[in-house]
Design a protein around this motif. Structure first.
Motif, mmCIF file in Angstrom:
data_model
loop_
_atom_site.group_PDB
_atom_site.id
_atom_site.type_symbol
_atom_site.label_atom_id
_atom_site.label_comp_id
_atom_site.label_asym_id
_atom_site.label_seq_id
_atom_site.Cartn_x
_atom_site.Cartn_y
_atom_site.Cartn_z
ATOM 1 N N LEU A 36 0.830 -1.207 0.000
ATOM 2 C CA LEU A 36 0.000 0.000 0.000
ATOM 3 C C LEU A 36 0.865 1.258 0.000
ATOM 4 N N ILE A 37 1.957 1.233 0.737
ATOM 5 C CA ILE A 37 2.857 2.382 0.784
ATOM 6 C C ILE A 37 3.622 2.538 -0.528
ATOM 7 N N ASN A 38 4.149 1.442 -1.051
ATOM 8 C CA ASN A 38 5.029 1.509 -2.219
ATOM 9 C C ASN A 38 4.295 1.577 -3.556
ATOM 10 N N HIS A 39 3.124 0.950 -3.639
ATOM 11 C CA HIS A 39 2.441 0.849 -4.936
ATOM 12 C C HIS A 39 0.940 1.135 -4.821
ATOM 13 N N PRO A 40 0.556 2.277 -4.271
ATOM 14 C CA PRO A 40 -0.876 2.546 -4.086
ATOM 15 C C PRO A 40 -1.648 2.662 -5.395
ATOM 16 N N ASN A 41 -0.966 3.011 -6.479
ATOM 17 C CA ASN A 41 -1.654 3.228 -7.753
ATOM 18 C C ASN A 41 -1.589 2.035 -8.702
ATOM 19 N N ALA A 42 -0.944 0.958 -8.265
ATOM 20 C CA ALA A 42 -0.922 -0.255 -9.095
ATOM 21 C C ALA A 42 -2.347 -0.771 -9.275
ATOM 22 N N ARG A 43 -2.619 -1.339 -10.429
ATOM 23 C CA ARG A 43 -3.956 -1.862 -10.707
ATOM 24 C C ARG A 43 -4.033 -3.334 -10.333
ATOM 25 N N VAL A 44 -5.093 -3.690 -9.645
ATOM 26 C CA VAL A 44 -5.297 -5.074 -9.201
ATOM 27 C C VAL A 44 -6.586 -5.590 -9.815
ATOM 28 N N LEU A 45 -6.499 -6.732 -10.458
ATOM 29 C CA LEU A 45 -7.686 -7.377 -11.008
ATOM 30 C C LEU A 45 -8.390 -8.116 -9.883
ATOM 31 N N VAL A 46 -9.645 -7.771 -9.645
ATOM 32 C CA VAL A 46 -10.391 -8.382 -8.546
ATOM 33 C C VAL A 46 -11.695 -8.979 -9.064
ATOM 34 N N LEU A 47 -12.134 -10.003 -8.373
ATOM 35 C CA LEU A 47 -13.436 -10.608 -8.629
ATOM 36 C C LEU A 47 -14.397 -10.090 -7.569
ATOM 37 N N ILE A 48 -15.469 -9.469 -8.028
ATOM 38 C CA ILE A 48 -16.504 -8.998 -7.108
ATOM 39 C C ILE A 48 -17.698 -9.936 -7.245
ATOM 40 N N PRO A 49 -17.900 -10.799 -6.245
ATOM 41 C CA PRO A 49 -18.963 -11.807 -6.365
ATOM 42 C C PRO A 49 -20.340 -11.255 -6.017
ATOM 43 N N PHE A 50 -21.254 -11.391 -6.963
ATOM 44 C CA PHE A 50 -22.652 -11.048 -6.745
ATOM 45 C C PHE A 50 -23.523 -12.159 -7.319
ATOM 46 N N GLY A 51 -23.206 -13.399 -6.974
ATOM 47 C CA GLY A 51 -23.953 -14.522 -7.517
ATOM 48 C C GLY A 51 -23.752 -14.629 -9.007
ATOM 49 N N PHE A 52 -24.855 -14.597 -9.766
ATOM 50 C CA PHE A 52 -24.778 -14.694 -11.218
ATOM 51 C C PHE A 52 -24.228 -13.415 -11.857
ATOM 52 N N PHE A 53 -24.168 -12.331 -11.070
ATOM 53 C CA PHE A 53 -23.737 -11.050 -11.608
ATOM 54 C C PHE A 53 -22.292 -10.714 -11.230
ATOM 55 N N SER A 54 -21.515 -11.721 -10.834
ATOM 56 C CA SER A 54 -20.117 -11.501 -10.487
ATOM 57 C C SER A 54 -19.368 -10.934 -11.687
ATOM 58 N N GLN A 55 -18.395 -10.075 -11.397
ATOM 59 C CA GLN A 55 -17.639 -9.467 -12.493
ATOM 60 C C GLN A 55 -16.193 -9.231 -12.101
ATOM 61 N N LEU A 56 -15.353 -9.138 -13.131
ATOM 62 C CA LEU A 56 -13.941 -8.843 -12.956
ATOM 63 C C LEU A 56 -13.698 -7.388 -13.307
ATOM 64 N N ILE A 57 -13.016 -6.671 -12.426
ATOM 65 C CA ILE A 57 -12.665 -5.287 -12.705
ATOM 66 C C ILE A 57 -11.273 -5.005 -12.138
ATOM 67 N N LYS A 58 -10.632 -3.970 -12.674
ATOM 68 C CA LYS A 58 -9.341 -3.535 -12.160
ATOM 69 C C LYS A 58 -9.529 -2.317 -11.265
ATOM 70 N N ILE A 59 -8.936 -2.403 -10.078
ATOM 71 C CA ILE A 59 -9.062 -1.344 -9.082
ATOM 72 C C ILE A 59 -7.679 -0.996 -8.552
ATOM 73 N N ARG A 60 -7.472 0.248 -8.195
ATOM 74 C CA ARG A 60 -6.197 0.660 -7.614
ATOM 75 C C ARG A 60 -5.936 -0.090 -6.312
ATOM 76 N N ALA A 61 -4.682 -0.435 -6.100
ATOM 77 C CA ALA A 61 -4.295 -1.170 -4.890
ATOM 78 C C ALA A 61 -4.697 -0.413 -3.627
ATOM 79 N N LEU A 62 -4.678 0.904 -3.694
ATOM 80 C CA LEU A 62 -5.076 1.721 -2.553
ATOM 81 C C LEU A 62 -6.455 1.336 -2.048
ATOM 82 N N TYR A 63 -7.384 1.101 -2.974
ATOM 83 C CA TYR A 63 -8.754 0.772 -2.589
ATOM 84 C C TYR A 63 -8.893 -0.700 -2.198
ATOM 85 N N VAL A 64 -8.193 -1.568 -2.920
ATOM 86 C CA VAL A 64 -8.272 -3.003 -2.610
ATOM 87 C C VAL A 64 -7.731 -3.278 -1.217
ATOM 88 N N LEU A 65 -6.534 -2.768 -0.939
ATOM 89 C CA LEU A 65 -5.903 -3.038 0.349
ATOM 90 C C LEU A 65 -6.533 -2.203 1.462
#
Length: 234
Positions: free
Chosen positions: A149-178
């Motif tokens: 978080l300190i060294n790479h807050p702006n790195a993009r992380v591919l995350v799976l957001i599970p919503f049952g049948f509506f789950s999706q993959l999106i890229k989010i900044r590490a700052l928000y993920v961590l």
């Protein structure tokens, strides 16, 4: 929100990260082959027990395997089940390579172990009389997340957001993920205090904060070394 990979390349091969993952997997396979794993005695012998570490209690002789202070380290490489192991190793695989790349192999080992110690002591100090053994790499990995978080807050992380049948993959900044992961530990910790539970959230929080603090010092030494190597002609 389940992280799957980041877009943050490294310059070298993360040998220590691979070694730590392999060691955790090997230890877990050894656990499965032990009769004391099924009875739970294995965790009392090699897990970190706050009351034993603080000298409030002693283990029965048949469960004693290591001095209490060494269980701080043995517990870092043990896991309670497959999902516990897989979850921890996923985070290690995604985020640890960049921290190893920044610090170098030797310093990364030191950083990782110190993060684990900080995490363990945070959990111990939450309840020094606890007789429940703590195991898992989560605390040390929490330190890695804090450093990332300190060294790479702006790195993009591919995350799976599970919503049952509506789950999706999106890229989010590490700052928000961590940041989300860290806040979630506090929420879960407060729920645990009122409902009970078996996850060492204090260790997660302690490891994360330890990693954030440590990386500031480790970064300074890494930058100083780079500056000396470049010399006045660069």
């Amino acid at each position: 929100m389940i992280p799957l990979k980041d877009d943050n390349p490294t310059e070298g091969r993360p040998v220590v990260t691979y070694f730590l993952i392999g060691l955790c997997v090997l230890v877990f396979m050894m656990e499965l082959g032990s009769q004391s794993y099924r009875t739970g005695e294995l965790f009392y012998s090699y897990g970190l027990i706050p009351s034993v570490l603080m000298g409030h209690n002693q283990l029965p002789q048949d469960l004693y395997a290591l001095p209490a202070y060494l269980t701080i380290f043995s517990s870092m490489f043990m896991h309670g089940g497959f999902m516990h192991l897989i979850g921890n190793m996923l985070y290690m695989w995604i985020f640890a390579d960049n921290i190893e790349d920044a610090l170098g192999q030797k310093k990364f080992i030191i950083f990782y172990l110190l993060s684990g110690v900080g995490a363990a002591m945070a959990q111990v100090l939450m309840d020094t009389s606890s007789q429940v053994p703590m195991v898992g790499a989560s605390g040390a990995i929490g330190g890695v997340l804090g450093a990332y978080l300190i060294n790479h807050p702006n790195a993009r992380v591919l995350v799976l957001i599970p919503f049952g049948f509506f789950s999706q993959l999106i890229k989010i900044r590490a700052l928000y993920v961590l940041g989300f992961w860290f806040v979630l530990q506090f929420i879960n910790s407060s729920m645990k205090s009122s409902q009970g539970g078996g996850v060492a959230y204090a260790a997660h929080i302690g490891g994360f904060i330890t990693g954030m603090v440590l990386i500031l010092f480790f970064n300074k030494t890494a930058k100083r070394k780079t500056k000396i190597m470049k010399g006045p002609w660069s």
